[in-house]
Scaffold this active site. Structure first.
Site, PDB file in Angstrom:
ATOM      1  N   CYS A 291       0.871  -1.176   0.000  1.00  0.00           N
ATOM      2  CA  CYS A 291       0.000   0.000   0.000  1.00  0.00           C
ATOM      3  C   CYS A 291       0.906   1.223   0.000  1.00  0.00           C
ATOM      4  CB  CYS A 291      -0.969  -0.019   1.178  1.00  0.00           C
ATOM      5  SG  CYS A 291      -0.234   0.119   2.808  1.00  0.00           S
TER       6      CYS A 291
ATOM      7  N   ARG B 182      -3.471  -0.814   5.411  1.00  0.00           N
ATOM      8  CA  ARG B 182      -3.992  -1.869   4.551  1.00  0.00           C
ATOM      9  C   ARG B 182      -3.062  -3.063   4.418  1.00  0.00           C
ATOM     10  NH1 ARG B 182      -5.054   1.775  -0.608  1.00  0.00           N
ATOM     11  NH2 ARG B 182      -3.139   2.690   0.203  1.00  0.00           N
TER      12      ARG B 182
ATOM     13  N   ASP C 289      -7.714   3.677   0.909  1.00  0.00           N
ATOM     14  CA  ASP C 289      -6.905   3.918   2.102  1.00  0.00           C
ATOM     15  C   ASP C 289      -7.774   4.516   3.210  1.00  0.00           C
ATOM     16  OD1 ASP C 289      -4.915   4.440   3.937  1.00  0.00           O
ATOM     17  OD2 ASP C 289      -3.651   5.566   2.542  1.00  0.00           O
TER      18      ASP C 289
END
Length: 159
Positions: A8, A14, A117
């Site tokens: 990420c 994440r 996100d």
């Protein structure tokens, strides 16, 4: 398939959850248990911890402890399969010209979706993200299990 890297942006939300979920799922699947799994970020600062919201959601939703996670920058890492969370992360990883295969996590899982996100957003956004990751990681594990034999060798398709 020897290694998977979940990537990420900051390696704070994440990808640490994705890494922990894959470890949890792979532990009960002999064909996947030998796969090395990690996570990284395209602009991660090595050594930063996961954000508290991600730690809390991982623990509450999945009984996973990611409190010891430390961020790593993807620039110095390699893996056979690099699964990214969104298009901007995919482009950033591809600019590094890694040796491994780079794919959007949602594409590899068969849904085509991105994982937004949750950084700086509500607890509900973190929970939604974590549930999405769980669904996608299960799909990835299912696909890998079909493609990899229990001995850890890739299937030739002649079974």
């Amino acid at each position: 398939m020897r290694s998977i890297l979940f990537v990420c942006a900051g390696n704070l939300c994440r990808s640490p959850i994705a890494e922990a979920l894959f470890r949890q799922i792979a532990a009960s699947r002999p064909a996947l248990s030998a796969i090395e799994v990690g996570s990284a970020g395209t602009f991660a600062l090595d050594g930063d911890g996961a954000v508290q919201e991600a730690i809390d959601i991982a623990r509450e939703a999945f009984d996973l402890d990611i409190s010891g996670h430390r961020a790593r920058n993807v620039a110095r890492l390699e893996a056979d399969l690099i699964l990214t969370m969104d298009g901007s992360v995919t482009r950033a990883v591809n600019r590094l010209q890694p040796n491994g295969r780079v794919e959007l996590l949602g594409e590899y899982a068969g849904t085509g979706e991105i994982v937004a996100d949750p950084y700086g957003r509500s607890p509900e956004a973190f929970l939604s993200c974590a549930r999405q990751l769980q669904r996608l990681i299960h799909a990835v594990a299912d696909r890998l299990q079909r493609e990899v034999r229990p001995e850890g060798r890739e299937s030739s398709g002649e079974e």
